[in-house]
Motif scaffolding. Structure first.
Motif, PDB file in Angstrom:
ATOM      1  N   SER A 130       0.842  -1.197   0.000  1.00  0.00           N
ATOM      2  CA  SER A 130       0.000   0.000   0.000  1.00  0.00           C
ATOM      3  C   SER A 130       0.875   1.244   0.000  1.00  0.00           C
ATOM      4  O   SER A 130       1.594   1.510   0.965  1.00  0.00           O
ATOM      5  CB  SER A 130      -0.915   0.005   1.232  1.00  0.00           C
ATOM      6  N   ASN A 131       0.841   2.005  -1.092  1.00  0.00           N
ATOM      7  CA  ASN A 131       1.545   3.285  -1.130  1.00  0.00           C
ATOM      8  C   ASN A 131       0.791   4.293  -0.268  1.00  0.00           C
ATOM      9  O   ASN A 131      -0.448   4.273  -0.209  1.00  0.00           O
ATOM     10  CB  ASN A 131       1.661   3.799  -2.561  1.00  0.00           C
ATOM     11  N   LEU A 132       1.541   5.184   0.384  1.00  0.00           N
ATOM     12  CA  LEU A 132       0.941   6.131   1.320  1.00  0.00           C
ATOM     13  C   LEU A 132       1.173   7.564   0.870  1.00  0.00           C
ATOM     14  O   LEU A 132       2.202   7.888   0.270  1.00  0.00           O
ATOM     15  CB  LEU A 132       1.549   5.953   2.714  1.00  0.00           C
ATOM     16  N   ALA A 133       0.219   8.434   1.194  1.00  0.00           N
ATOM     17  CA  ALA A 133       0.378   9.888   1.077  1.00  0.00           C
ATOM     18  C   ALA A 133      -0.008  10.460   2.430  1.00  0.00           C
ATOM     19  O   ALA A 133      -1.152  10.330   2.866  1.00  0.00           O
ATOM     20  CB  ALA A 133      -0.509  10.451  -0.014  1.00  0.00           C
ATOM     21  N   ILE A 134       0.969  11.058   3.126  1.00  0.00           N
ATOM     22  CA  ILE A 134       0.756  11.552   4.485  1.00  0.00           C
ATOM     23  C   ILE A 134       0.850  13.074   4.485  1.00  0.00           C
ATOM     24  O   ILE A 134       1.834  13.650   4.004  1.00  0.00           O
ATOM     25  CB  ILE A 134       1.786  10.945   5.456  1.00  0.00           C
ATOM     26  N   GLY A 168       4.332   0.544   0.690  1.00  0.00           N
ATOM     27  CA  GLY A 168       5.197   0.886  -0.429  1.00  0.00           C
ATOM     28  C   GLY A 168       5.743   2.298  -0.307  1.00  0.00           C
ATOM     29  O   GLY A 168       6.133   2.746   0.772  1.00  0.00           O
ATOM     30  N   HIS A 169       5.699   3.017  -1.408  1.00  0.00           N
ATOM     31  CA  HIS A 169       6.238   4.371  -1.506  1.00  0.00           C
ATOM     32  C   HIS A 169       5.465   5.324  -0.602  1.00  0.00           C
ATOM     33  O   HIS A 169       4.235   5.302  -0.552  1.00  0.00           O
ATOM     34  CB  HIS A 169       6.138   4.817  -2.971  1.00  0.00           C
ATOM     35  N   VAL A 170       6.200   6.179   0.132  1.00  0.00           N
ATOM     36  CA  VAL A 170       5.568   7.151   1.035  1.00  0.00           C
ATOM     37  C   VAL A 170       5.846   8.565   0.542  1.00  0.00           C
ATOM     38  O   VAL A 170       7.005   8.973   0.398  1.00  0.00           O
ATOM     39  CB  VAL A 170       6.099   7.012   2.477  1.00  0.00           C
ATOM     40  N   ARG A 171       4.799   9.303   0.286  1.00  0.00           N
ATOM     41  CA  ARG A 171       4.894  10.722  -0.065  1.00  0.00           C
ATOM     42  C   ARG A 171       4.431  11.511   1.155  1.00  0.00           C
ATOM     43  O   ARG A 171       3.364  11.249   1.708  1.00  0.00           O
ATOM     44  CB  ARG A 171       3.997  11.009  -1.266  1.00  0.00           C
ATOM     45  N   PHE A 172       5.235  12.506   1.580  1.00  0.00           N
ATOM     46  CA  PHE A 172       4.912  13.268   2.791  1.00  0.00           C
ATOM     47  C   PHE A 172       4.887  14.754   2.482  1.00  0.00           C
ATOM     48  O   PHE A 172       5.831  15.299   1.896  1.00  0.00           O
ATOM     49  CB  PHE A 172       5.937  13.004   3.897  1.00  0.00           C
ATOM     50  N   TYR A 173       3.822  15.421   2.930  1.00  0.00           N
ATOM     51  CA  TYR A 173       3.629  16.848   2.677  1.00  0.00           C
ATOM     52  C   TYR A 173       3.598  17.622   3.989  1.00  0.00           C
ATOM     53  O   TYR A 173       2.885  17.267   4.929  1.00  0.00           O
ATOM     54  CB  TYR A 173       2.286  17.102   2.001  1.00  0.00           C
ATOM     55  N   SER A 174       4.324  18.741   4.047  1.00  0.00           N
ATOM     56  CA  SER A 174       4.219  19.645   5.196  1.00  0.00           C
ATOM     57  C   SER A 174       4.760  21.015   4.820  1.00  0.00           C
ATOM     58  O   SER A 174       5.535  21.155   3.871  1.00  0.00           O
ATOM     59  CB  SER A 174       4.982  19.092   6.401  1.00  0.00           C
ATOM     60  N   ASP A 175       4.372  22.007   5.614  1.00  0.00           N
ATOM     61  CA  ASP A 175       4.836  23.381   5.402  1.00  0.00           C
ATOM     62  C   ASP A 175       5.958  23.771   6.351  1.00  0.00           C
ATOM     63  O   ASP A 175       6.535  24.837   6.201  1.00  0.00           O
ATOM     64  CB  ASP A 175       3.670  24.360   5.640  1.00  0.00           C
ATOM     65  N   HIS A 176       6.274  22.894   7.351  1.00  0.00           N
ATOM     66  CA  HIS A 176       7.108  23.382   8.456  1.00  0.00           C
ATOM     67  C   HIS A 176       8.310  22.492   8.720  1.00  0.00           C
ATOM     68  O   HIS A 176       8.225  21.258   8.645  1.00  0.00           O
ATOM     69  CB  HIS A 176       6.266  23.490   9.723  1.00  0.00           C
ATOM     70  N   VAL A 177       9.424  23.128   9.066  1.00  0.00           N
ATOM     71  CA  VAL A 177      10.679  22.420   9.298  1.00  0.00           C
ATOM     72  C   VAL A 177      10.611  21.504  10.522  1.00  0.00           C
ATOM     73  O   VAL A 177      11.424  20.582  10.662  1.00  0.00           O
ATOM     74  CB  VAL A 177      11.843  23.433   9.432  1.00  0.00           C
ATOM     75  N   ALA A 234      -6.924  14.473  -4.378  1.00  0.00           N
ATOM     76  CA  ALA A 234      -7.576  13.787  -5.505  1.00  0.00           C
ATOM     77  C   ALA A 234      -6.551  12.987  -6.316  1.00  0.00           C
ATOM     78  O   ALA A 234      -6.816  11.844  -6.724  1.00  0.00           O
ATOM     79  CB  ALA A 234      -8.287  14.804  -6.390  1.00  0.00           C
ATOM     80  N   ARG A 235      -5.382  13.577  -6.553  1.00  0.00           N
ATOM     81  CA  ARG A 235      -4.337  12.887  -7.319  1.00  0.00           C
ATOM     82  C   ARG A 235      -3.858  11.638  -6.586  1.00  0.00           C
ATOM     83  O   ARG A 235      -3.723  10.558  -7.180  1.00  0.00           O
ATOM     84  CB  ARG A 235      -3.159  13.835  -7.545  1.00  0.00           C
ATOM     85  N   ASP A 236      -3.593  11.780  -5.276  1.00  0.00           N
ATOM     86  CA  ASP A 236      -3.084  10.636  -4.517  1.00  0.00           C
ATOM     87  C   ASP A 236      -4.107   9.508  -4.453  1.00  0.00           C
ATOM     88  O   ASP A 236      -3.746   8.326  -4.538  1.00  0.00           O
ATOM     89  CB  ASP A 236      -2.685  11.085  -3.111  1.00  0.00           C
ATOM     90  N   LYS A 237      -5.368   9.863  -4.301  1.00  0.00           N
ATOM     91  CA  LYS A 237      -6.403   8.832  -4.277  1.00  0.00           C
ATOM     92  C   LYS A 237      -6.540   8.169  -5.645  1.00  0.00           C
ATOM     93  O   LYS A 237      -6.751   6.953  -5.742  1.00  0.00           O
ATOM     94  CB  LYS A 237      -7.734   9.427  -3.811  1.00  0.00           C
ATOM     95  N   ALA A 238      -6.406   8.958  -6.710  1.00  0.00           N
ATOM     96  CA  ALA A 238      -6.479   8.388  -8.062  1.00  0.00           C
ATOM     97  C   ALA A 238      -5.321   7.429  -8.318  1.00  0.00           C
ATOM     98  O   ALA A 238      -5.458   6.467  -9.079  1.00  0.00           O
ATOM     99  CB  ALA A 238      -6.478   9.509  -9.104  1.00  0.00           C
ATOM    100  N   GLU A 239      -4.177   7.683  -7.666  1.00  0.00           N
ATOM    101  CA  GLU A 239      -3.019   6.792  -7.785  1.00  0.00           C
ATOM    102  C   GLU A 239      -3.160   5.546  -6.916  1.00  0.00           C
ATOM    103  O   GLU A 239      -2.285   4.670  -6.934  1.00  0.00           O
ATOM    104  CB  GLU A 239      -1.743   7.532  -7.392  1.00  0.00           C
ATOM    105  N   GLY A 240      -4.236   5.470  -6.153  1.00  0.00           N
ATOM    106  CA  GLY A 240      -4.457   4.318  -5.296  1.00  0.00           C
ATOM    107  C   GLY A 240      -3.738   4.381  -3.964  1.00  0.00           C
ATOM    108  O   GLY A 240      -3.614   3.370  -3.261  1.00  0.00           O
ATOM    109  N   ARG A 241      -3.269   5.571  -3.581  1.00  0.00           N
ATOM    110  CA  ARG A 241      -2.574   5.712  -2.315  1.00  0.00           C
ATOM    111  C   ARG A 241      -3.553   5.738  -1.142  1.00  0.00           C
ATOM    112  O   ARG A 241      -4.679   6.207  -1.279  1.00  0.00           O
ATOM    113  CB  ARG A 241      -1.734   6.997  -2.297  1.00  0.00           C
TER     114      ARG A 241
END
Length: 223
Positions: free
Chosen positions: A2-6, A178-187, A101-108
């Motif tokens: 399962s690929n993740l988008a966090i 599987g592959h993990v994509r992580f999004y944040s604005d802060h250090v 929407a993109r991450d869900k379309a990729e099956g993440r």
């Protein structure tokens, strides 16, 4: 596999922070007299800035002042629902909606990992289509009331990565995601950025923008 988008939430998915607005929203609608305690709220923020208390204690103090020491979940639900509706309508970055929407379309598997209280982060996440939420919990007492006390750790900085790792294990994904994509604005999320396979700095402030440039991380403007 399962690929993740966090996703971080405040100032990543949302344009503005949500914690203090949530407490003010509740105080205004449930007990307006609590707004008289705002000078103490400001004093607690000053104490935090002076490093006399940490972020977790700051949250507990402000929760106690503006929401109360103990609150029944039935009293909170309409307040949470109203707040979440307002946040989703007016405080979500357009780019965040596109990324989800993109991450869900990729099956993440799309996960919100936030220092904000799950008290209301769950409701925001549900409205935006997230699959799971990792966030700061609240103590539920034997009286079935939500207490002004954090359960476990404040989901911030290194603690956020520990809580993500705990969620991965409890979800049966340890060694299986599987592959993990992580999004944040802060250090402050540097530990999670470095753990992920694809770090994405969203509308980053100066320190994170410099770090992302040095590490070659993707930088995105979500509006």
């Amino acid at each position: 596999m399962s690929n993740l988008a966090i996703y971080d939430m405040d100032r990543t998915v949302t344009r503005r922070p949500s914690y203090t607005p949530f407490l003010l929203h509740c105080a205004l609608r449930r007990a307006p007299w609590r707004l008289l305690l705002l000078p103490i709220v400001v004093a607690s923020m000053l104490a935090y800035m002076l490093r006399l208390i940490d972020r977790a204690r700051l949250k507990e103090i402000n929760h106690h002042l503006l929401l109360g020491a103990r609150t029944h979940p039935n009293e909170l639900k309409p307040l949470v629902d109203g707040f979440a509706d307002g946040q989703v309508a007016k405080n979500v970055r357009p780019g965040a909606r596109r990324a989800i929407a993109r991450d869900k379309a990729e099956g993440r598997r799309v996960v919100l990992a936030t220092a904000s209280y799950r008290l209301y982060a769950d409701a925001i996440a549900e409205r935006l289509g997230f699959d799971d939420v990792i966030g700061t919990g609240s103590v539920i007492g034997l009286d079935d009331r939500v207490h002004a006390k954090i359960a476990g750790e404040n989901c911030y900085g290194p603690a956020k990565l520990r809580m993500i790792a705990d969620w991965v294990e409890k979800s049966g994904l340890k060694g299986a995601h599987g592959h993990v994509r992580f999004y944040s604005d802060h250090v402050s999320d540097q530990p999670a950025f470095e753990w992920s396979d694809e770090p994405v700095a969203v509308n980053p402030h100066g320190k994170l923008r410099r770090l992302a440039g040095e590490r070659g991380w993707t930088i995105e403007d979500w509006g």
